[in-house]
Write an enzyme that holds these catalytic residues in place. Structure first.
Site, PDB file in Angstrom:
ATOM      1  N   ASP A 113      86.534  50.796 -31.172  1.00 37.44           N
ATOM      2  CA  ASP A 113      86.160  49.882 -30.098  1.00 37.44           C
ATOM      3  C   ASP A 113      84.910  50.454 -29.437  1.00 37.44           C
ATOM      4  O   ASP A 113      84.788  51.670 -29.263  1.00 37.44           O
ATOM      5  CB  ASP A 113      87.279  49.764 -29.061  1.00 37.44           C
ATOM      6  CG  ASP A 113      88.482  49.007 -29.595  1.00 37.44           C
ATOM      7  OD1 ASP A 113      88.282  47.958 -30.230  1.00 37.44           O
ATOM      8  OD2 ASP A 113      89.618  49.461 -29.367  1.00 37.44           O
ATOM      9  N   CYS A 152      91.355  51.675 -31.467  1.00 42.76           N
ATOM     10  CA  CYS A 152      92.489  50.797 -31.200  1.00 42.76           C
ATOM     11  C   CYS A 152      93.760  51.563 -31.578  1.00 42.76           C
ATOM     12  O   CYS A 152      93.853  52.102 -32.691  1.00 42.76           O
ATOM     13  CB  CYS A 152      92.375  49.514 -32.022  1.00 42.76           C
ATOM     14  SG  CYS A 152      93.844  48.466 -31.892  1.00 42.76           S
ATOM     15  N   GLU A 168      79.077  66.829 -13.335  1.00 42.96           N
ATOM     16  CA  GLU A 168      77.856  67.216 -14.055  1.00 42.96           C
ATOM     17  C   GLU A 168      77.713  66.274 -15.251  1.00 42.96           C
ATOM     18  O   GLU A 168      78.663  66.042 -15.991  1.00 42.96           O
ATOM     19  CB  GLU A 168      77.965  68.685 -14.482  1.00 42.96           C
ATOM     20  CG  GLU A 168      76.694  69.278 -15.023  1.00 42.96           C
ATOM     21  CD  GLU A 168      76.445  68.890 -16.455  1.00 42.96           C
ATOM     22  OE1 GLU A 168      75.320  68.431 -16.740  1.00 42.96           O
ATOM     23  OE2 GLU A 168      77.369  69.018 -17.283  1.00 42.96           O
TER      24      GLU A 168
END
EC number: 1.7.1.13
Length: 157
Positions: free
Chosen positions: A62, A55, A78
């Site tokens: 988060d 955050c 890839e």
């Protein structure tokens, strides 16, 4: 039909036992390879259940599952480089919506896909779950129309 060494040029992370994990946002870690089937329209889907970012206000982590779906054109991402790239957000402070849009834009810059969508299913914080969705369709193609349609219908999944 196996890929030859020439087709694998530029792929340095897959199979590398000395993996370096980035400590900050690292779009340069993304690697691409040639799509052997550019005449076929098909979806590639990645489900990334261990995404973390910070955050930007509180510095608290988060957590999210990131879903990436794209229709390749000439290049494809890839997967190990994608994993390390997503890991690079671990110490990156941004809002959920920003993370999803940054991921999409970095993948567009890498691959120039016909179509791409990125959906973030973030774990609720403070009783609210945020699920940002961003997409793109190549301008002037049927994929531009698809992107517009998907944007308005993405919650009907």
């Amino acid at each position: 039909m196996s890929r030859n060494n020439e087709e694998l040029q530029g792929i340095s992370l897959l199979g590398n036992q000395k993996t370096q994990y980035p400590t900050g946002y690292a779009p340069e870690i993304l690697e691409a390879f040639d799509n052997k089937h550019p005449d076929n329209d098909y979806f590639v889907k990645f489900v990334c259940p261990e995404f973390t970012s910070l955050c930007p206000m509180t510095g608290q982590p988060d957590f999210a599952t990131i879903y990436i779906r794209y229709i390749p054109h000439i290049k494809m991402v890839e997967s190990k480089s994608l994993k390390l790239y997503l890991f690079s957000f671990r110490n990156h402070g941004d809002f959920h919506e920003d993370c999803v849009n940054i991921i999409m834009k970095d993948l567009i810059a890498l691959m120039d896909p016909k179509y791409i969508e990125v959906f973030g299913e973030f774990t609720p914080r403070g009783g609210i779950a945020i699920h940002p969705f961003a997409n793109y369709g190549k301008a002037g193609t049927e994929f531009e129309t698809l992107a517009r349609k998907r944007l308005f219908e993405h919650d009907a999944q």
